[in-house]
Design a protein around this motif. Sequence first.
Motif, PDB file in Angstrom:
ATOM      1  N   LYS A  37      -1.782  11.158   9.384  1.00  0.00           N
ATOM      2  CA  LYS A  37      -1.642  10.841   7.960  1.00  0.00           C
ATOM      3  C   LYS A  37      -0.788   9.587   7.775  1.00  0.00           C
ATOM      4  O   LYS A  37      -1.139   8.694   6.995  1.00  0.00           O
ATOM      5  N   GLN A  38       0.319   9.497   8.508  1.00  0.00           N
ATOM      6  CA  GLN A  38       1.183   8.321   8.417  1.00  0.00           C
ATOM      7  C   GLN A  38       0.468   7.075   8.935  1.00  0.00           C
ATOM      8  O   GLN A  38       0.610   5.991   8.383  1.00  0.00           O
ATOM      9  N   GLN A  40      -2.755   6.512   8.888  1.00  0.00           N
ATOM     10  CA  GLN A  40      -3.755   6.131   7.894  1.00  0.00           C
ATOM     11  C   GLN A  40      -3.107   5.386   6.735  1.00  0.00           C
ATOM     12  O   GLN A  40      -3.640   4.380   6.258  1.00  0.00           O
ATOM     13  N   GLN A  41      -1.951   5.859   6.272  1.00  0.00           N
ATOM     14  CA  GLN A  41      -1.247   5.186   5.183  1.00  0.00           C
ATOM     15  C   GLN A  41      -0.811   3.785   5.597  1.00  0.00           C
ATOM     16  O   GLN A  41      -0.911   2.838   4.822  1.00  0.00           O
ATOM     17  N   LYS A  43      -2.266   1.896   7.811  1.00  0.00           N
ATOM     18  CA  LYS A  43      -3.468   1.079   7.903  1.00  0.00           C
ATOM     19  C   LYS A  43      -3.909   0.605   6.518  1.00  0.00           C
ATOM     20  O   LYS A  43      -4.285  -0.558   6.339  1.00  0.00           O
ATOM     21  N   LEU A  44      -3.850   1.485   5.524  1.00  0.00           N
ATOM     22  CA  LEU A  44      -4.214   1.103   4.159  1.00  0.00           C
ATOM     23  C   LEU A  44      -3.267   0.046   3.603  1.00  0.00           C
ATOM     24  O   LEU A  44      -3.701  -0.896   2.939  1.00  0.00           O
ATOM     25  N   LEU A  45      -1.984   0.186   3.904  1.00  0.00           N
ATOM     26  CA  LEU A  45      -1.002  -0.791   3.448  1.00  0.00           C
ATOM     27  C   LEU A  45      -1.251  -2.153   4.101  1.00  0.00           C
ATOM     28  O   LEU A  45      -1.172  -3.189   3.446  1.00  0.00           O
TER      29      LEU A  45
END
Length: 146
Positions: A37-38, A40-41, A43-45
């Motif tokens: 989850k971290q 993925q976050q 990567k989005l940032l």
Amino acid sequence: MKKIYQEQSHPNDVPVIFSYDAAGQITGKLSVNEWKKQKQQAKLLEELEIKLYREAITYYSNNELEKAEDLLLYLIACTDYTHYEYVERLANIYRKQQRFTKEKDLLIITRKNIGSVEFSEGIVRRINKRMKKLDETSFSGLPIFN
């Protein structure tokens, strides 16, 4: 043919990632699901940063320097002056606008913050070279580096 029976795992039986300190002691643990989850976050940032930087470059190339400056200031603040490409582009904008004190202030803050980053000697040399040229030039209004 033999059927393969897969045992259902308990929801609490999730693999865990341990973090260790220099002495080898466990300092914390993180489940694989939390780690994903971290990741993925993050990567989005990172994707958002790339999109904003591309937009700033588009504004810069279209001579919409105020919009490019706003985006670059936001990116620099988010990365704590550690991405030199953002700083260098903003310094070029200040150079074009003949805002030499802003350019110098930006470079000084960047040099101070980038010093804590590992392997930053080359960037510090580039900043020093740019500041030296800034002091030496007659402020022609053209970017020092392209």
